[in-house]
Design a protein around this motif. Structure first.
Motif, PDB file in Angstrom:
ATOM      1  N   ASN A  69      -9.766  -6.835 -12.633  1.00 26.61           N
ATOM      2  CA  ASN A  69      -8.447  -6.535 -12.157  1.00 26.61           C
ATOM      3  C   ASN A  69      -7.274  -7.499 -12.809  1.00 26.61           C
ATOM      4  OD1 ASN A  69      -6.166  -5.337 -10.914  1.00 26.61           O
ATOM      5  ND2 ASN A  69      -6.720  -6.172  -8.913  1.00 26.61           N
ATOM      6  N   ASP A 120     -10.811  -7.669  -6.347  1.00 27.47           N
ATOM      7  CA  ASP A 120     -10.187  -8.862  -5.839  1.00 27.47           C
ATOM      8  C   ASP A 120     -10.570  -9.986  -6.840  1.00 27.47           C
ATOM      9  OD1 ASP A 120      -9.574  -7.772  -3.443  1.00 27.47           O
ATOM     10  OD2 ASP A 120     -11.377  -8.273  -2.398  1.00 27.47           O
ATOM     11  N   CYS A 158      -4.518  -8.447 -10.483  1.00 25.62           N
ATOM     12  CA  CYS A 158      -4.968  -9.156  -9.312  1.00 25.62           C
ATOM     13  C   CYS A 158      -3.996 -10.079  -8.570  1.00 25.62           C
ATOM     14  CB  CYS A 158      -6.477  -9.686  -9.255  1.00 25.62           C
ATOM     15  SG  CYS A 158      -7.240 -10.337  -7.936  1.00 25.62           S
TER      16      CYS A 158
END
Length: 479
Positions: free
Chosen positions: A43, A38, A46
């Motif tokens: 990421n 998250d 994301c």
């Protein structure tokens, strides 16, 4: 001689002895239900914008293999406060989760025992000012609340696991531990960040602990309208299925959906608002002139909510989510910035856990620990080295709200063994090669399974682990 004595006294008074800097301030950011995937630092694809968290990672150390001690909130919060596995106190589920399905759950102690030494109490022995804001969820009545567990100030911490009163994430909050009401419509993460910043400025001349424990991004799903609109527009241009089907769970009853694509506009708004609040506190450290002597820790209490309760986020490639002992339920964002110790933009693959916060902060503050803790001081890893620890353990003998199976796990090196408590079935995964826990190696590596299971069962005895209980004449497996 007299000159040297006077010089030594002056050095001690200003906090500098033998060339070492004075004890650090400590800021802890604990986010509720935030998944490993998250944040942009973990990421690159994301869906949620987290510029302040990403900047914190660039200025400190990002742990790729950081964990919560439990796949739900209260037990992990206990471990962060005490340095212990929550199984030791039978605090193994959220307070108070006592659902029964195929079997009755293990006995649950739904408070943090009053004889535990908390992180705040430990730091107060070294003269720290201590502050708590946000979600507590470690006991049902006031004697268990932060102000009675070592915190000088408590803004918003009490028995509830979410902002369920008043207008929830918007003022009026009607939270019994927020004494001064906000202007109507003020956003809760902004209020908590404002209080934290005020505390930092007021205590910049002495060592302090500021523990900002967000209610975000836990349900109810509510976002600031401006941010919700932003992400609705962003999601409109995205193609692909949002949901897939989860594995069949023993005993097979029904298929469960799991989110496979981050696209939830309201959840995204909640993540970004939380990130803005993190940025506000980090800027206050700079403004107050204390950033270079402040140890900052950012983490979450369990994995992202991907399999139930609105399925607002996706943890892929991690399997499962909140409530599961798969990686999606226990692998967390972990970022640590310790000026003079961590190298900016560094990463560590050393497995760490929420049990490690207490001993790490205690060591930095010069607190002597004279009671049992399960965590270890992370200083070697923060310096770029390795940790001397063979195993990490998990124990969740409960049925949560997220469709999980009650189970335990042990990680050693690259390998993780998962044990199901209903029937004793085990699974073995090589996380380095298979972070999604799809290739079960148990049948191919029986010797490794036997060795890891033996150590897991020995740990159960060490911490007096409790297990599922009989229901309707049916007896569960027991180690």
């Amino acid at each position: 001689m007299k000159t040297r004595i006077i010089a030594s006294l002056l050095l001690a008074a200003t906090g500098f002895v033998h060339g070492k800097a004075k004890v650090p301030n400590v800021v802890v950011f604990l986010v509720d239900d935030l998944g490993y995937m998250d944040v942009g630092a973990n990421n690159p694809d994301c869906f949620y914008d987290t510029p302040n968290i990403d900047a914190l990672a660039r200025s400190g150390m990002r742990f790729t293999d950081g964990y919560a001690a439990n796949p739900v909130c209260s037990p992990t919060r206990y471990s962060l406060m005490t340095g212990k596995y929550p199984t030791r106190a039978r605090a193994t589920n959220y307070f108070s989760g006592k659902r029964a399905e195929t079997f009755n759950p293990a006995p649950l102690n739904d408070n943090m025992p009053l004889d535990e030494t908390t992180l705040a109490q430990a730091l107060k022995t070294k003269g720290y000012a201590t502050f708590f804001a946000g979600k507590w969820h470690l006991g049902e009545s006031e004697e268990y609340y932060p102000q009675n567990r070592g915190f000088d100030v408590n803004i918003g911490g009490y028995s509830r696991g979410g902002p369920y009163s008043g207008n929830k994430y918007f003022a009026p909050f009607k939270n019994p531990e927020i004494k001064e009401e906000s202007p109507e419509g003020e956003h809760l993460p902004a209020r908590l960040a404002r209080e934290t910043a005020t505390f930092i400025e007021a205590n910049k001349a002495r060592p302090f602990l500021a523990y900002l424990s967000f209610y975000s991004v836990h349900t109810p799903l509510q976002g600031r309208p401006d941010l919700v609109e932003k992400y609705k527009k962003k999601a409109a241009g995205m193609a692909g299925d949002e949901f897939g089907v989860e594995e069949q769970i023993w005993p097979v009853e029904k298929e469960r959906k799991v989110r496979v694509l981050q696209k939830h506009a309201v959840y995204a708004a909640m993540v970004e608002a939380m990130d803005e609040a993190v940025g506000q506190v980090l800027r206050q450290l700079e403004t107050s002139g204390v950033a270079e002597n402040t140890l900052v820790v950012f983490t979450s209490d369990n994995g992202g909510l991907a399999t139930s309760e609105g399925l607002p986020t996706s943890n892929l490639p991690l399997r499962g989510g909140k409530g599961w002992v798969y990686e999606g339920g226990i692998r967390e964002p972990w970022i640590v910035r310790y000026p003079g110790v961590t190298k900016a933009g560094s990463e560590s693959a050393q497995p760490i856990c929420s049990i490690d916060l207490f001993p790490t902060v205690a060591a930095a503050a010069g607190v002597r620990i004279d009671h049992v803790v399960d965590g270890i001081d992370l200083l070697p890893a923060l310096k770029g080295g390795t940790l001397d620890r063979q195993s990490l353990y998990w124990h969740y003998p409960h049925y949560g709200n997220q469709g999980n199976f009650p189970g335990g796990a042990i990680r050693e090196g690259d390998y993780k063994l998962v044990e199901r408590y209903e029937d004793g079935q085990v699974h073995l995964y090589n996380l380095k090669k298979d972070i999604g826990e799809q290739d079960d190696l148990a049948a191919r590596q029986p010797e490794r399974v036997e060795q890891m299971r033996k150590r897991l069962h020995a740990w159960y005895k060490t911490v007096d682990a409790q297990f599922l209980r009989e229901k309707d004449g049916k007896t569960p497996w027991h180690p």
